[in-house]
Scaffold this motif. Structure first.
Motif, PDB file in Angstrom:
ATOM      1  N   THR A 277       0.823  -1.218   0.000  1.00  0.00           N
ATOM      2  CA  THR A 277       0.000   0.000   0.000  1.00  0.00           C
ATOM      3  C   THR A 277       0.847   1.255   0.000  1.00  0.00           C
ATOM      4  OG1 THR A 277      -0.029   0.072   2.383  1.00  0.00           O
ATOM      5  CG2 THR A 277      -1.822  -1.089   1.325  1.00  0.00           C
ATOM      6  N   LEU A 278       2.005   1.232   0.653  1.00  0.00           N
ATOM      7  CA  LEU A 278       2.924   2.366   0.795  1.00  0.00           C
ATOM      8  C   LEU A 278       2.425   3.422   1.761  1.00  0.00           C
ATOM      9  CD1 LEU A 278       4.343   3.074  -2.745  1.00  0.00           C
ATOM     10  CD2 LEU A 278       5.169   1.537  -0.994  1.00  0.00           C
ATOM     11  N   VAL A 279       1.105   3.454   2.001  1.00  0.00           N
ATOM     12  CA  VAL A 279       0.628   4.470   2.933  1.00  0.00           C
ATOM     13  C   VAL A 279       0.015   3.844   4.181  1.00  0.00           C
ATOM     14  CG1 VAL A 279       0.332   6.430   1.428  1.00  0.00           C
ATOM     15  CG2 VAL A 279      -1.401   4.641   1.472  1.00  0.00           C
ATOM     16  N   GLY A 280      -0.061   2.541   4.213  1.00  0.00           N
ATOM     17  CA  GLY A 280      -0.777   1.932   5.310  1.00  0.00           C
ATOM     18  C   GLY A 280       0.056   0.920   6.070  1.00  0.00           C
ATOM     19  N   ALA A 281      -0.608  -0.174   6.392  1.00  0.00           N
ATOM     20  CA  ALA A 281      -0.011  -1.125   7.328  1.00  0.00           C
ATOM     21  C   ALA A 281       0.654  -2.283   6.603  1.00  0.00           C
ATOM     22  CB  ALA A 281      -1.108  -1.641   8.245  1.00  0.00           C
ATOM     23  N   ASP A 282       1.657  -1.977   5.802  1.00  0.00           N
ATOM     24  CA  ASP A 282       2.300  -3.004   4.996  1.00  0.00           C
ATOM     25  C   ASP A 282       2.927  -4.102   5.841  1.00  0.00           C
ATOM     26  OD1 ASP A 282       1.613  -2.042   2.590  1.00  0.00           O
ATOM     27  OD2 ASP A 282       3.400  -0.810   2.328  1.00  0.00           O
ATOM     28  N   MET A 283       3.603  -3.679   6.892  1.00  0.00           N
ATOM     29  CA  MET A 283       4.347  -4.652   7.670  1.00  0.00           C
ATOM     30  C   MET A 283       3.428  -5.630   8.401  1.00  0.00           C
ATOM     31  SD  MET A 283       7.333  -4.688   7.029  1.00  0.00           S
ATOM     32  CE  MET A 283       8.081  -3.756   5.730  1.00  0.00           C
ATOM     33  N   PHE A 284       2.238  -5.140   8.798  1.00  0.00           N
ATOM     34  CA  PHE A 284       1.271  -6.033   9.418  1.00  0.00           C
ATOM     35  C   PHE A 284       0.775  -7.058   8.402  1.00  0.00           C
ATOM     36  CE2 PHE A 284       1.176  -2.786  12.642  1.00  0.00           C
ATOM     37  CZ  PHE A 284       1.030  -3.529  13.801  1.00  0.00           C
ATOM     38  N   THR A 285       0.547  -6.590   7.181  1.00  0.00           N
ATOM     39  CA  THR A 285       0.103  -7.491   6.135  1.00  0.00           C
ATOM     40  C   THR A 285       1.147  -8.588   5.938  1.00  0.00           C
ATOM     41  OG1 THR A 285      -0.792  -5.512   5.113  1.00  0.00           O
ATOM     42  CG2 THR A 285      -0.877  -7.509   3.818  1.00  0.00           C
ATOM     43  N   VAL A 286       2.423  -8.178   5.898  1.00  0.00           N
ATOM     44  CA  VAL A 286       3.505  -9.153   5.738  1.00  0.00           C
ATOM     45  C   VAL A 286       3.459 -10.158   6.883  1.00  0.00           C
ATOM     46  CG1 VAL A 286       5.994  -9.450   5.743  1.00  0.00           C
ATOM     47  CG2 VAL A 286       4.980  -7.596   4.438  1.00  0.00           C
ATOM     48  N   LEU A 287       3.237  -9.651   8.087  1.00  0.00           N
ATOM     49  CA  LEU A 287       3.193 -10.507   9.268  1.00  0.00           C
ATOM     50  C   LEU A 287       2.088 -11.547   9.139  1.00  0.00           C
ATOM     51  CD1 LEU A 287       4.950 -10.174  11.862  1.00  0.00           C
ATOM     52  CD2 LEU A 287       2.854  -9.347  12.959  1.00  0.00           C
ATOM     53  N   PHE A 288       0.874 -11.097   8.757  1.00  0.00           N
ATOM     54  CA  PHE A 288      -0.239 -12.026   8.640  1.00  0.00           C
ATOM     55  C   PHE A 288      -0.007 -13.005   7.503  1.00  0.00           C
ATOM     56  CE2 PHE A 288      -2.505  -8.763  11.121  1.00  0.00           C
ATOM     57  CZ  PHE A 288      -2.939  -9.593  12.131  1.00  0.00           C
ATOM     58  N   LYS A 289       0.619 -12.500   6.433  1.00  0.00           N
ATOM     59  CA  LYS A 289       0.927 -13.380   5.295  1.00  0.00           C
ATOM     60  C   LYS A 289       1.890 -14.480   5.745  1.00  0.00           C
ATOM     61  CE  LYS A 289       0.573 -14.543   0.988  1.00  0.00           C
ATOM     62  NZ  LYS A 289       1.795 -14.870   0.366  1.00  0.00           N
ATOM     63  N   ALA A 290       2.829 -14.083   6.614  1.00  0.00           N
ATOM     64  CA  ALA A 290       3.839 -15.029   7.072  1.00  0.00           C
ATOM     65  C   ALA A 290       3.229 -16.167   7.882  1.00  0.00           C
ATOM     66  CB  ALA A 290       4.885 -14.306   7.904  1.00  0.00           C
ATOM     67  N   THR A 291       2.048 -15.912   8.475  1.00  0.00           N
ATOM     68  CA  THR A 291       1.412 -16.981   9.231  1.00  0.00           C
ATOM     69  C   THR A 291       0.656 -17.924   8.307  1.00  0.00           C
ATOM     70  OG1 THR A 291      -0.534 -15.632   9.595  1.00  0.00           O
ATOM     71  CG2 THR A 291       1.143 -15.569  11.296  1.00  0.00           C
ATOM     72  N   GLY A 292       0.736 -17.685   7.014  1.00  0.00           N
ATOM     73  CA  GLY A 292       0.188 -18.637   6.070  1.00  0.00           C
ATOM     74  C   GLY A 292      -1.189 -18.314   5.529  1.00  0.00           C
ATOM     75  N   ARG A 293      -1.689 -17.119   5.807  1.00  0.00           N
ATOM     76  CA  ARG A 293      -3.019 -16.763   5.308  1.00  0.00           C
ATOM     77  C   ARG A 293      -2.917 -16.304   3.845  1.00  0.00           C
ATOM     78  NH1 ARG A 293      -3.208 -15.505  10.601  1.00  0.00           N
ATOM     79  NH2 ARG A 293      -5.105 -16.131  11.726  1.00  0.00           N
ATOM     80  N   PRO A 294      -4.040 -16.403   3.099  1.00  0.00           N
ATOM     81  CA  PRO A 294      -4.017 -15.848   1.734  1.00  0.00           C
ATOM     82  C   PRO A 294      -3.882 -14.320   1.771  1.00  0.00           C
ATOM     83  CG  PRO A 294      -6.207 -16.666   2.302  1.00  0.00           C
ATOM     84  CD  PRO A 294      -5.287 -17.123   3.373  1.00  0.00           C
ATOM     85  N   LEU A 295      -3.510 -13.771   0.608  1.00  0.00           N
ATOM     86  CA  LEU A 295      -3.156 -12.348   0.541  1.00  0.00           C
ATOM     87  C   LEU A 295      -4.314 -11.440   0.964  1.00  0.00           C
ATOM     88  CD1 LEU A 295      -0.832 -10.553  -0.179  1.00  0.00           C
ATOM     89  CD2 LEU A 295      -1.661 -10.453  -2.511  1.00  0.00           C
ATOM     90  N   LEU A 296      -5.510 -11.701   0.412  1.00  0.00           N
ATOM     91  CA  LEU A 296      -6.640 -10.802   0.704  1.00  0.00           C
ATOM     92  C   LEU A 296      -6.927 -10.786   2.201  1.00  0.00           C
ATOM     93  CD1 LEU A 296      -8.906  -8.990  -0.322  1.00  0.00           C
ATOM     94  CD2 LEU A 296     -10.329 -11.004  -0.577  1.00  0.00           C
ATOM     95  N   GLU A 297      -6.924 -11.975   2.789  1.00  0.00           N
ATOM     96  CA  GLU A 297      -7.213 -12.057   4.208  1.00  0.00           C
ATOM     97  C   GLU A 297      -6.150 -11.314   5.026  1.00  0.00           C
ATOM     98  OE1 GLU A 297      -8.111 -16.127   5.331  1.00  0.00           O
ATOM     99  OE2 GLU A 297      -7.878 -15.546   7.425  1.00  0.00           O
ATOM    100  N   SER A 298      -4.883 -11.504   4.640  1.00  0.00           N
ATOM    101  CA  SER A 298      -3.822 -10.813   5.394  1.00  0.00           C
ATOM    102  C   SER A 298      -3.938  -9.314   5.232  1.00  0.00           C
ATOM    103  CB  SER A 298      -2.425 -11.234   4.969  1.00  0.00           C
ATOM    104  OG  SER A 298      -2.412 -12.297   4.111  1.00  0.00           O
ATOM    105  N   ALA A 299      -4.319  -8.874   4.025  1.00  0.00           N
ATOM    106  CA  ALA A 299      -4.438  -7.428   3.826  1.00  0.00           C
ATOM    107  C   ALA A 299      -5.546  -6.872   4.709  1.00  0.00           C
ATOM    108  CB  ALA A 299      -4.703  -7.124   2.370  1.00  0.00           C
ATOM    109  N   ILE A 300      -6.688  -7.588   4.745  1.00  0.00           N
ATOM    110  CA  ILE A 300      -7.808  -7.115   5.574  1.00  0.00           C
ATOM    111  C   ILE A 300      -7.396  -7.115   7.040  1.00  0.00           C
ATOM    112  CG2 ILE A 300     -10.142  -7.644   6.354  1.00  0.00           C
ATOM    113  CD1 ILE A 300     -10.741  -8.654   3.571  1.00  0.00           C
ATOM    114  N   LEU A 301      -6.768  -8.215   7.453  1.00  0.00           N
ATOM    115  CA  LEU A 301      -6.361  -8.309   8.862  1.00  0.00           C
ATOM    116  C   LEU A 301      -5.336  -7.242   9.204  1.00  0.00           C
ATOM    117  CD1 LEU A 301      -6.147 -12.152   9.468  1.00  0.00           C
ATOM    118  CD2 LEU A 301      -7.705 -10.510  10.539  1.00  0.00           C
TER     119      LEU A 301
END
Lengths: 762, 231, 193
Positions: free
Chosen positions: C126-150
């Motif tokens: 996103t560059l303006v939002g919570a990128d690192m959180f998305t990466v974190l959720f992605k790392a736990t194995g969730r699909p991309l959309l779900e990690s982005a929402i989370l």
């Protein structure tokens, strides 16, 4: 012209209604320069806003009763007239934001009024020079100091040629030399443009005799400026104090400038401030007074040199803008923040803020906000206190309080660095050491009441800074006056004669009176009549020659330039005026055709700043409609090549001494030979050529139009050499765009190219 | 060059970068990035560094999101294609915007708005916002300084959070007072005057513009007929 | 053609405020981003359309100054403006608890609205939002959309609650001289009662 009847302003909020003033009535005629004064919070700004119809923009909570009319028309609040212009006191928030360079910002009012750029240039350059903006006109807006910006805004207000010019507390930002000049310009402007200029100021800031009349808003306290000195002297009994041991602040060999493009602000400045010492920092606008404060606070870093503060001492600053400080809901909370109650109460007492303890700081009038910011800065007991224009927005009581507080702080061993233009402060603190910044010698302003030893009187403004350059301006500069020549005569008040447009017509009349055959059936046109001065001169001449029945018609394409209201004021039954509602000079020719109808006798004065095709279309239209005995005199002026023509032997430049007595009536400029004189010598020689068209080298692409000119029935007399290496850029009219761009970069603006043609149909 | 031409060229560039297949689009984007980063700025605003930082950040994030299988700690080859694809999207927009920002002067933009006959309200909102930005930045610095001078501490996160509200209040209220003044100044400068407005900068459509628009247009048409991603 | 220059300037100011507060927060080194204070203020004090204009304009400014992809999130800005204007019917920004709850809701909504843009247009960054959180959720194995929402849900509500609290205090402390400019707004009439 300006009539105010029983005006009352009040401020309505949910807490109730606070009256600013009531029962204000006055009436002024065109040409007056009016002062408005009154204490802080008496509604000086409110009055000016009401006069211009700006109240709802300024504060919708302001309620107005009573009536205001300008030029016989009532002012409706919220519908500001195009002929009213206001300049407010804070220069930083008057930029439109459309532009980034100084020169373009200056032009905004003209752009909004749809004035073609050629005219913009001519007028803007002249005004820029008058306001000392020429040197900085190519800079970016954000690199200007407050005073420079304020000058820019006043210049751009004048350029719009308003009927009613409102200047709200502008003097605080301006240095005394420029203030003096500004009053001269304003007086001339009001007189020449039949306008009213209102300047609001704080009591004591400027002498009343500068104005034709001064409106004093009710509530002005009895503390006259004279009394301040006594208040101060009585309080400052401890004048013979001994400053502390060593310097608290040492500045050594300071070098600073904002960018490599701008000159050094400080070159090797050395300064010692002793404990408990008072210093006045003086200097013209842009000399680096505020910058010195920023350097001391460490906001900007010096390029070279050192600023050393005594160990353990603190420095604080009261910025020019008071609104930065406040973060609490009431004045009391603000003052007691970070200090003890006693000290806060003492400061509040000295500055007169005690009655406002429970108000929101942002609801106070400006003068009080400024005092509050001073008190806040002093509240943390700094060793060095830098005050940036502390007396800004202050009335007599405010200044007296400020002086008391400053004396008090000095006694508490606080060193004060105070930058100011205000003569009330300078006169009071004559015992302070003085630091004068800037390259130019700077006259210390003196109040009538105070006494400043070793200072020169005010009228000796620094030479070179705003020195009157009109005495020795060259032909190029003269051109700049064609449209806004009025400004010159505003300044040279003794020049009784009319402006340039009038001069040319007068000259034509004089030179052609023998040969013109204007009879009872003729009609006379003035094409490109501009502001109508030429028309008036023509009318007078016709009347004097017993031809009062001959109709006179003025044509122009700029209704914005010559608004109908002003035309109405000429009010001559036998002058008609027609204007195309467009900015396109091309429309002149159809207008001419319409106006001429059949045959006509013509005297035309044209300053052609247009493209060549327009010119020829116009000439064609005129020549088709001219009658057998008609005369056509087009004067399209370009001063640049007066010299060139002279060197070719076509023109003789007549020196002042060799002019006839009759000619001298055309322009009494001070200081000898001005371009007008030169021009005066031009006509007699050219006029003899008769049915000729005179084309200078400015017409580079003449080849295309040669045929057309001949078809129009003119003989081409001469085509001067097209271009040489050294005049490559500045004399090529067809490449106007690149010309401006090139000049735009090099800051210097030269005159736009145009041509001189004198033709006479036999 | 006419600002509209620049805009057209920038759009064509983005289109070309997004519509072409694998090796070519990298070339196009690479060239665009190099050119836009090295070209000289015509105004005193130069966001090159910020843009470069953001772009690198974007690529890293994309790589972390799509390029790695976290549970196996291996590189996801299929994901790398997505990373490349998304990076091209980012980079082409970055390059085009940077070029436009660097090469367009405020005055030209204003003249363009004028020639497009935009309503004054729209022009005003946009230019006021652009004008406010440095003004607010300056005000933020001034207010923080003034507050520091009067003793509002900012030693740890908690104190700094407490400093936020008063700073914001000072910024907000002082700027609102200035807005009142500046709206008077704007009206006084003549923003509501009816009729045609003139402009000191005059935009001319020159032969250079025809050549540039022609070339860019031809490339786009060529891409469409050749069959691109969108077709 | 004529409009109220104060309101126009105010909208522009709110847009610049969105960016300026980000700068302030950066100077104060705080871990939030507060990039919609201006949007909420404009929407609440003038109206939803003004709020939307301010929000989109702020994104436009970010587009040309820091991250050119920001403009893709205009829909989020519009939704925030419309919602916060609508919430004022329920004492949003007039009452502190309503503000906190409203801010939380705003955060959830904006996270939900911006996630699809993040995923389908920019593949997660996103560059303006919570990128690192998305990466974190992605790392736990969730699909991309779900990690982005989370990722959005992890940061946005906190941020929007802080935003609405700040707005609440700003509006409450608004000096009397200025409140008259926003005569029509629901909030200020509630304040004066």
């Amino acid at each position: 012209m300006l009539e105010v009847d029983n005006l009352a302003l009040s401020f309505v909020s949910h807490e109730g209604e606070t009256s600013l003033f009531r029962g204000v009535s006055f009436s002024f005629k065109a040409g007056d320069l009016i002062g408005v004064t009154g204490d802080s919070g008496t509604g000086k700004t409110g009055l000016l806003m009401a006069l211009g119809g700006y109240l709802p923009y300024w504060s919708p909570a302001c309620k107005m009763t009573g009536s205001i009319s300008v030029c016989g028309e009532p002012v409706t609040q919220g519908q500001a007239s195009n002929d009213t212009v206001i300049v407010i006191e804070n220069p930083y928030n008057q930029n439109t934001g459309f532009k980034s360079s100084v020169f373009e910002e200056l032009l905004v009012p003209l752009e909004m009024r749809g004035i073609p750029r050629e005219l913009m240039l001519a007028s803007a350059r002249c005004v820029a020079r008058r306001f000392g903006l020429s040197e900085i006109s190519g800079l970016q807006l954000d690199s200007l100091s407050g005073g420079e910006l304020q000058r820019l805004h006043i210049a751009s207000a004048l350029i719009a040629r308003p009927n009613l010019l409102l200047l709200d507390q502008i003097l605080v930002e301006l240095d005394p030399a420029f203030q003096q000049r500004l009053f001269k310009i304003l007086r001339g402007f009001a007189k020449e443009c039949k306008a009213i200029a209102l300047v609001s100021f704080n009591p004591g800031e400027v002498d009343f005799d500068r104005f034709d009349a001064v409106v004093t808003l009710p509530g002005l306290s009895q503390v006259r400026p004279e009394a301040i000195a006594t208040v101060g002297a009585a309080f400052g009994q401890t004048v013979s104090r001994v400053p502390g041991n060593g310097p608290v602040l040492k500045i050594r060999d300071l070098y600073f400038r904002y960018s490599p493009q701008r000159p050094w602000l400080f070159e090797g400045l050395n300064l010692d401030v002793l404990q408990g010492e008072g210093c006045l920092v003086l200097g013209p606008n842009g000399s680096g007074k505020s910058t010195l404060g920023k350097l001391i606070l460490g906001i900007v870093k010096p390029d070279r040199g050192s600023i050393v503060l005594d160990i353990g001492s603190t420095v604080n600053c009261a910025f020019q803008n008071p609104d930065l400080y406040f973060c609490k809901r009431t004045v009391q909370e603000e003052l007691e923040f970070g200090t003890d109650k006693q000290w806060a109460a003492k400061l509040a007492d000295l500055t007169g803020l005690s009655p406002y303890f429970n108000k929101n700081p942002y609801d106070l009038p400006r003068g009080f906000r400024k005092r509050l910011s001073f008190a806040i800065a002093a509240s943390c007991r700094p060793a060095v206190l830098f005050l940036d224009e502390p007396s800004q927005y202050q009335d007599a009581t405010g200044v007296a309080g400020l002086i008391k507080a400053m004396r008090f702080l000095l006694d508490q061993k606080t060193a004060l660095l105070c930058c100011t233009h205000d003569r009330r402060i300078i006169g009071e603190f004559s015992d302070f050491s003085r630091i004068t910044l800037g390259r130019e010698p700077f006259a210390v302003p003196v109040s009538k009441a105070g006494s400043a030893p070793n200072s020169r009187p005010t009228h000796q403004c620094s030479p070179g800074l705003y020195g009157d350059k009109s005495d020795n301006c060259d032909t190029r500069e003269w051109f700049q006056k064609t449209w806004s020549d009025a400004i010159d005569s505003w300044i040279d008040n003794d020049t009784a004669c009319s402006t340039h447009g009038g001069n040319v017509v007068k000259l034509l009349i004089e030179k052609t009176s023998g040969s013109l055959s204007i009879g009872p059936g003729s009609r006379v046109l003035d094409i490109g009549c501009g502001d109508g001065k030429g028309l008036m001169a023509l009318r007078k001449w016709l009347d004097e020659s017993g031809l009062s029945k001959v109709p006179l018609l003025g044509i122009d394409v700029q209704p914005a330039l010559i608004d109908h209201a002003r035309w109405g004021s000429i009010g001559h039954a036998n002058i008609k005026y027609e204007a195309a509602d467009a900015t396109d000079a091309r429309l002149l020719s159809p207008l001419c055709r319409n106006a001429l109808g059949g045959k006509a006798t013509l005297i035309t004065c044209i300053y052609v700043l247009h493209d060549e095709p327009d010119l020829f279309a116009m000439l064609k239209a005129i020549s088709e409609n001219i009658d057998e005995n008609g005369h056509l005199v087009c004067i399209l002026v370009h001063p640049e090549w007066t010299e060139t023509l002279a060197s070719k032997g076509f023109v003789k430049i007549v020196q002042k001494d060799s002019l006839n007595a009759g000619d001298t009536s055309c322009g009494r400029y001070r200081g000898g030979l001005t371009p007008n004189w030169r021009w005066l010598g031009l006509y007699p020689i050219l006029g003899d050529h008769g049915r000729t068209i005179f084309l200078p080298h400015a017409f580079r692409t003449l080849g295309d139009y040669e045929k057309e000119i001949v078809n129009c029935g003119f003989n081409i007399l001469s085509i001067a050499p097209i271009r040489t290496a050294e005049n490559e850029i500045s004399n090529d009219p067809t490449d106007f765009n690149s010309l401006i761009c090139a000049e735009y970069k090099s800051i210097a603006y030269s005159a736009p190219p145009s041509v001189l043609i004198v033709a006479k149909k036999l | 060059m006419h600002p509209a031409t620049r805009f057209f060229i920038a759009s064509c560039f983005v289109f070309a970068a997004l519509s072409t297949k694998e090796p070519i689009n990298y070339c196009i984007v690479g060239f665009g990035i190099l050119y836009s980063f090295s070209v000289k700025s015509r105004n005193n605003f130069n966001p090159t560094k910020v843009f470069a930082r953001m772009l690198v950040f974007a690529i890293i994030v994309l790589f972390l999101l799509n390029g790695i299988h976290f549970h196996t700690r291996t590189i996801n080859v299929k994901g790398l294609r997505i990373v490349g694809d998304a990076s091209v999207r980012f980079a082409s927009v970055f390059a085009a915007t940077l070029w436009l920002v660097k090469r367009t002067v405020k005055e030209e933009f204003y003249a363009l708005m004028l020639s497009l006959k935009m309503p004054m309200v729209a022009t005003l909102v946009v230019f006021r916002a652009i004008w406010f930005l440095p003004h607010i930045f300056k005000r933020v610095r001034d207010v923080l300084l003034a507050h520091k001078l009067r003793g509002i501490k900012s030693s740890n996160v908690f104190r700094r959070s407490l400093a936020l509200a008063p700073a914001l209040y000072a910024i907000f209220a002082s700027m609102l007072l200035e807005i009142c003044d500046s709206s008077v100044a704007l009206v006084s400068k003549g923003i509501w005057i009816h009729g045609r407005k003139s402009s000191f900068i005059q935009l001319r459509w020159s032969y250079k513009d025809w050549i540039a628009v022609g070339t860019a247009g031809a490339i786009v048409i060529l891409l469409i007929f050749k069959g691109c991603n969108f077709a | 053609m004529r409009g109220d220059p104060f309101k126009i300037s105010f909208i522009a100011f709110c847009a610049a405020l969105n960016v300026g507060i980000a700068f302030l927060v950066q100077l104060l080194k705080l871990p939030i981003y507060l990039d919609s204070v201006g949007t909420v203020l404009a929407a609440v004090l003038i109206g939803p359309i003004s709020g939307a204009v301010a929000g989109v304009l702020a994104l436009l400014i970010i587009t040309i100054t820091t991250a050119p992809t920001a403009i893709a999130y205009s829909c989020t800005a519009v939704v925030i403006a419309v919602c916060s204007s609508f919430f004022t019917r329920f004492k949003f920004l007039a009452n502190i608890w309503a503000s906190i709850f409203g801010g939380f809701l705003l955060g959830v909504i904006s996270a939900l609205v911006s996630a699809p843009v993040t995923v389908y247009v920019f593949h997660g960054a996103t560059l303006v939002g919570a990128d690192m959180f998305t990466v974190l959720f992605k790392a736990t194995g969730r699909p991309l959309l779900e990690s982005a929402i989370l990722g959005g849900l992890a940061t946005d509500p906190v941020d929007k609650v802080a935003t609405s609290l700040l707005c609440f205090f700003l509006i409450k402390a608004l000096p009397a001289r200025l409140t008259s400019h926003f005569a029509g707004s629901r909030i200020l009439s509630a304040k004066s009662e």
